[in-house]
Design an enzyme around this catalytic site. Structure first.
Site, mmCIF file in Angstrom:
data_model
loop_
_atom_site.group_PDB
_atom_site.id
_atom_site.type_symbol
_atom_site.label_atom_id
_atom_site.label_comp_id
_atom_site.label_asym_id
_atom_site.label_seq_id
_atom_site.Cartn_x
_atom_site.Cartn_y
_atom_site.Cartn_z
ATOM 1 N NE ARG A 105 0.644 10.613 10.169
ATOM 2 C CZ ARG A 105 0.192 9.504 9.550
ATOM 3 N NH1 ARG A 105 -0.943 8.979 9.944
ATOM 4 N NH2 ARG A 105 0.854 8.966 8.558
ATOM 5 C CE LYS B 281 -1.704 1.516 4.110
ATOM 6 N NZ LYS B 281 -1.395 2.900 4.488
ATOM 7 C CG ASN B 282 2.380 2.555 3.509
ATOM 8 O OD1 ASN B 282 1.225 2.890 3.254
ATOM 9 N ND2 ASN B 282 2.792 2.239 4.718
ATOM 10 C CB CYS C 241 -4.759 10.226 11.521
ATOM 11 S SG CYS C 241 -3.163 9.597 11.974
ATOM 12 N NE ARG D 291 -6.684 4.357 5.873
ATOM 13 C CZ ARG D 291 -5.857 5.128 6.575
ATOM 14 N NH1 ARG D 291 -6.111 5.384 7.831
ATOM 15 N NH2 ARG D 291 -4.777 5.624 6.009
ATOM 16 C CG ASP E 256 3.374 1.183 9.503
ATOM 17 O OD1 ASP E 256 3.553 1.408 8.305
ATOM 18 O OD2 ASP E 256 3.122 2.078 10.330
#
Ligand code: EPZ
Length: 419
Positions: A123, A24-25, A118, A400, A308
């Protein structure tokens, strides 16, 4: 509105094979960079995730043509005719800030709202804005909006990041690839996703070197072409499945991974007593009957332990025989999953950036709520190991970042369903 939940019956050993989806990143900054291409691009191994769909909607809003066919995404940016990201899309995905450099470079101006805080805390984007200003962008921040322009275009600059921010490094790399002159980024982020973005840009004709190290040099070129690119595997999803196998005393074969990208986390699984075997794009984990504790996990920028992976590994540490200590150095509020894990019988004490986990013999199922993306994954892992029924809500967070999460776990023996 119907609320979907995961229903997990445990304990259940994971046994079998899971294919790991694309990162995803990596997809998000590469989709932003595709705006600068003079021709169409095809991205393979793009996971179907809500964040990726949001990024595709942003590109369509800007006037690009974006089509998905299975795990391949086609972008034709030649029709781009806007320079703004609507507030609703900015709020849906904070990391939309990574589109800023590309929009200014392509359109000569950009208008987007401040990405709000968030679940992980504020952020800030100060590093992004300071860097782009040094490259010639004029950025006004008022009423929560960013109004940017670069009347003379962007030019190369020496950028020194006070923190190796992943997003800021990506924003500068993208903006610099067609800027006038040379850009040198010092203290750049070194994550594999940075190298993947550099590979994509080089395939389009950019001149970038040093990615993966702390100093990246970008020679601006007047134009970029299109390309076909396969996105790297998602190392965080891979570490999540490793933690699920470890927590359930299971045995898993992960396919479509790059074990090299997991080198910051593999020693943690070995310290916990797991046996790991790696091949070129596959790896196998076999958990011990009882996990050993992990003495000290400090999250750091790559090649340190990834923030993460902190939540999924904490879920596994809840069942270890002893005390594990975590220090979260990247985000200031990334322990929200601890409170939910306590509801499953875990024993965790959080003091600021430190979390102390006293392993327990067993967890017991309960209804829990995902606080954020990786925290949600941690609750699923704990539910797989807990005795009885665990209900997980807040699935929009999990959607997500994990593609086919329920199916992947069920395919490896978990008793899990989504209703
Ligand atoms: C990327 O976020 C990832 N997101 C995050 O993954 C990941 O946790 C993070 O990098 C760290 O690895 C994407 O790639 C889309 P940072 P990013 O800029 O770029 C501070 C997930 O779960 N900072 O490296 O936002 C910031 O507050 C997500 O997939 C500033 O102070 O991370 C944070 O404390 C969550 N000023 C630290 O740096 C800035 O201008 C790391 O942020 C920018 C960042």
């Amino acid at each position: 509105m119907t609320v979907e939940k995961l229903f997990i019956e445990g304990p259940n050993k994971l046994a079998g094979e899971i294919a790991v989806h694309g990162a995803k990143n990596s997809v998000l900054p590469i989709l932003a960079a595709s705006m600068l291409c003079g021709a169409g691009c095809v991205l393979h191994n793009c996971p179907v995730l809500s964040d990726v769909e949001t990024a595709m909607r942003i590109l369509r809003h800007l006037g690009c043509r974006v089509e998905r066919s299975g795990s391949s995404v086609f972008v034709d940016p030649t029709g781009m005719d806007r320079d703004d990201i609507p507030d609703c899309l900015m709020r849906e995905m904070r990391s939309s800030i990574v589109f800023l450099g590309a929009i200014i470079s392509r359109a000569g101006s950009a208008h987007l709202s401040f990405p709000g805080g968030c679940e992980l805390g504020p952020r800030p984007i100060d590093l992004h804005l300071a860097a782009l200003r040094r490259m010639g962008a004029v950025i006004r921040e008022n009423h929560g909006c960013l109004d940017c322009s670069a009347p003379e275009g962007l030019h190369g600059a020496r950028i020194s990041l006070s923190f190796p921010s992943v997003g800021a490094t990506e924003n500068v790399m993208i903006a610099a690839s067609r800027a006038d002159g040379t850009t040198v980024i010092s203290n750049a982020a070194r994550e594999p996703e940075i190298c993947d973005l550099a590979d994509f840009l080089r395939q389009c004709g950019a001149e970038i070197s040093g990615d993966g190290e702390s100093t990246i040099v970008i020679e601006g070129v007047p134009a970029l072409g299109g390309c076909e690119h396969r996105v790297i595997p998602d190392r965080i999803a891979a570490s999540t499945f490793l933690a699920a196998a470890a927590a359930t005393n299971g045995r898993l074969l992960l396919t479509g991974v790059n074990p090299l990208h997991l080198s910051p986390v593999l020693p943690v699984f070995e310290e916990a007593g797991c046996r790991l075997r790696c091949w070129e794009n596959r790896m196998e984990i076999k958990a011990p009957p009882r996990l050993r504790p992990i003495k000290g996990i400090r999250t750091m920028p790559y090649p340190g332990f990834p923030t993460d992976s902190q939540a999924p590994v904490m879920a596994m540490a809840c069942l270890a025989e002893g005390t594990s200590v975590f220090v979260e150095n990247i985000f200031e509020s990334r322990y929200k999953h601890a409170g939910e894990l306590l509801r499953l019988g875990a024993n965790i004490k959080v003091e600021g950036r430190v979390a102390v986990v006293e392993g327990v013999k067993r967890l017991s199922g309960a209804p829990v709520e995902a606080p954020d993306l990786r925290g949600g994954a941690a609750l699923v892992i704990a539910g797989l190991a807990a005795e009885g029924l665990t209900e997980v809500s807040g699935l929009r967070h999990i959607d997500r970042g994990y593609e086919h999460f329920t199916e992947s776990l069920a395919g490896a023996g978990a008793s899990i369903c989504r209703r």
